[in-house]
Scaffold this motif. Structure first.
Motif, mmCIF file in Angstrom:
data_model
loop_
_atom_site.group_PDB
_atom_site.id
_atom_site.type_symbol
_atom_site.label_atom_id
_atom_site.label_comp_id
_atom_site.label_asym_id
_atom_site.label_seq_id
_atom_site.Cartn_x
_atom_site.Cartn_y
_atom_site.Cartn_z
ATOM 1 N N ARG A 1 -9.453 -13.405 -2.631
ATOM 2 C CA ARG A 1 -10.713 -12.414 -2.480
ATOM 3 C C ARG A 1 -10.230 -10.871 -2.903
ATOM 4 N N ALA A 2 -11.225 -10.254 -3.219
ATOM 5 C CA ALA A 2 -11.228 -8.911 -3.376
ATOM 6 C C ALA A 2 -12.414 -8.010 -2.840
ATOM 7 N N TYR B 1 -3.008 -6.518 -1.127
ATOM 8 C CA TYR B 1 -2.521 -5.424 -1.914
ATOM 9 C C TYR B 1 -3.718 -4.470 -1.467
ATOM 10 N N ALA B 2 -3.591 -3.077 -1.412
ATOM 11 C CA ALA B 2 -4.630 -2.193 -1.057
ATOM 12 C C ALA B 2 -4.505 -0.890 -1.526
ATOM 13 N N PHE C 1 -9.126 -3.734 -1.735
ATOM 14 C CA PHE C 1 -8.171 -4.560 -0.750
ATOM 15 C C PHE C 1 -8.391 -5.816 -1.448
ATOM 16 N N ILE C 2 -7.207 -6.418 -1.881
ATOM 17 C CA ILE C 2 -7.353 -7.642 -2.616
ATOM 18 C C ILE C 2 -5.921 -8.650 -2.290
ATOM 19 N N VAL D 1 0.933 -1.206 -0.025
ATOM 20 C CA VAL D 1 0.105 0.008 -0.163
ATOM 21 C C VAL D 1 0.747 1.286 0.149
ATOM 22 N N ASN D 2 0.578 2.348 -0.485
ATOM 23 C CA ASN D 2 1.227 3.571 -0.486
ATOM 24 C C ASN D 2 0.820 4.377 0.811
ATOM 25 N N GLU D 3 1.792 3.995 1.628
ATOM 26 C CA GLU D 3 1.842 4.556 3.202
ATOM 27 C C GLU D 3 2.065 6.276 3.187
#
Length: 424
Positions: free
Chosen positions: A339-340, A307-308, A362-363, A256-258
């Motif tokens: 899942r996504a 991944y989000a 969110f996947i 994720v892009n923090e």
């Protein structure tokens, strides 16, 4: 369960093959086969078992040709000023286009249009879906992001192409019912054609992505598992390299892009803090983020995790495009056993309300997504904490006509290169 069953069957087959080879004085470690399973051969095998998929085979032939072309362009981008840098133009998303964005879009659009099997093409880089004049007896609709992560091009970092294929729900002939392009309102016929593109992810019949990195990899699902093919530059063919891909049930990596942390809602902030601190799981998660959805999801598919791209104060509806990115990727991951979710809704079940609709996503691994949803539900005190507002059920033609103008969803005709195929 299905992924585990396929993997167990594959292990039994390899064990049996090893026994046979050793009984014949051969070693499985040193034995090679000259019969490589290429993507073309794989699609031939698919259509042999199901002849109704012959049109899909032709589409995939065009997709892999386009991916090979884009891969070659990406590899030469650093050596050719005509392929690198900005195109001095803004796309429909309000983003600066790279030169390769425009070129890749044209490559993929042309490759798909002239198969004669598509009635509608929708691209992230196009303001409007395109009715295909060359189509005759068209059966499918294609949606795609021609070059995901293009901001990484000049740094030679992984990029990719994402595509999804739907079946047409309405038959659209090109000319006789087409509304005047200058009109601000869609006519009834154009509204029905638009609904071909506005389908939920669970209506996809095929989806995939091409990743352009140290190697070029094409990952594909036709709704019966996921397979990965790597481009062999010696024979210029995609060769099966990752059969029956299954995402681990749980991983130890979050992506994720923090840099957007301060813009997220408190429940999202708490979730990622819990991942890093080990408060959610005994093992602390590691962070990996490339900035190209294709590359980050590909790693997640292989290693597991999540991944989000959450919604934030600048993008309250999320930033990932539902049709071109979220739905195809969700189809792939779900077929691999993952899942996504938006946090409160299954991505695959969302009915698009516009061709450029965005959603939070969110996947990843099934257990990681389940944990995230449970954490979000426990830490969200009201509907205001929810990152997205989603409509239930498909849009009707009347709803589309009432809510969208031609500028948003116009079905623009394209000039024909083959006048013999024009339909009345």
């Amino acid at each position: 369960f299905v992924c585990s069953l396929r993997q167990a069957s594959k292990m039994l087959l390899l064990l049996f093959l090893g026994i046979v080879l050793r009984n014949n004085g051969l070693s499985p470690e040193t034995t090679t086969t000259t019969k490589k399973m290429t993507l073309s051969r794989y699609m031939l095998e698919v259509t042999r078992k199901d002849p109704e998929l012959q049109d899909l085979e032709r589409l995939m032939a065009s997709v892999q040709m386009a991916c090979k072309t884009i891969s070659s362009l990406v590899q030469r981008a650093g050596l050719n000023s005509e392929l690198s840098g900005l195109a001095n133009d803004i796309n429909v998303q309000g983003e600066e286009q790279k030169k390769l964005d425009v070129i890749s879009n044209n490559v993929l659009k042309d490759a798909l249009r002239y198969t004669g099997r598509l009635g509608l093409v929708a691209s992230e880089e196009e303001a409007n879906p395109l009715l295909v004049e060359e189509a005759y007896d068209a059966k499918y609709v294609a949606v795609f992001d021609p070059l995901d992560g293009s901001s990484n091009i000049d740094a030679a970092i992984a990029t990719g192409t994402i595509f999804g294929i739907f079946e047409q729900t309405e038959e659209c002939f090109f000319e006789s019912h087409y509304q005047d392009r200058d009109s601000e309102v869609l006519d009834d016929y154009a509204q029905k054609c638009l609904l071909n593109a506005l389908q939920p992810g669970d209506s996809l019949v095929a989806a995939g992505y091409c990743m352009y990195s140290s190697s070029t990899v094409l990952v594909l699902t036709l709704g019966k598992g996921v397979h990965g093919f790597t481009l062999d530059p010696h024979i210029d063919e995609f060769v099966l390299s990752h059969p029956d891909l299954c995402i681990p049930d749980q991983g130890q990596i979050y992506s994720v892009n923090e840099a957007n942390f301060d813009k997220w809602s408190p429940p999202i902030q708490k979730y990622f803090q819990a991942l890093k601190s080990g408060n959610l799981r005994p093992t602390r998660y590691s962070a990996r983020y490339i900035g190209s959805m294709v590359a980050d999801v590909h790693r997640t598919l292989l290693y597991g995790g999540i991944y989000a791209y959450p919604a934030d104060m600048h993008h309250p509806n999320g930033k990932i495009r539902l049709l071109y990115e979220a739905a195809p990727m969700s189809f792939i991951i779900s077929q691999a056993g993952g899942r996504a979710s938006t946090g409160f809704a299954d991505i695959m079940a969302i009915h698009p309300t516009s061709v450029h609709q965005r959603v939070p996503i969110f996947i990843g691994s099934k257990q990681d997504i389940a944990d995230f949803e449970a954490f979000l539900a426990a830490n969200s005190s009201s509907d205001d904490d929810r990152n997205n507002a989603l409509l239930d059920g498909p849009l009707t033609s009347q709803q589309v006509g009432n809510s969208k103008k031609i500028d948003d969803v116009n079905l623009s005709p394209q000039p024909s290169r083959n006048k013999n195929n024009k339909q009345a």
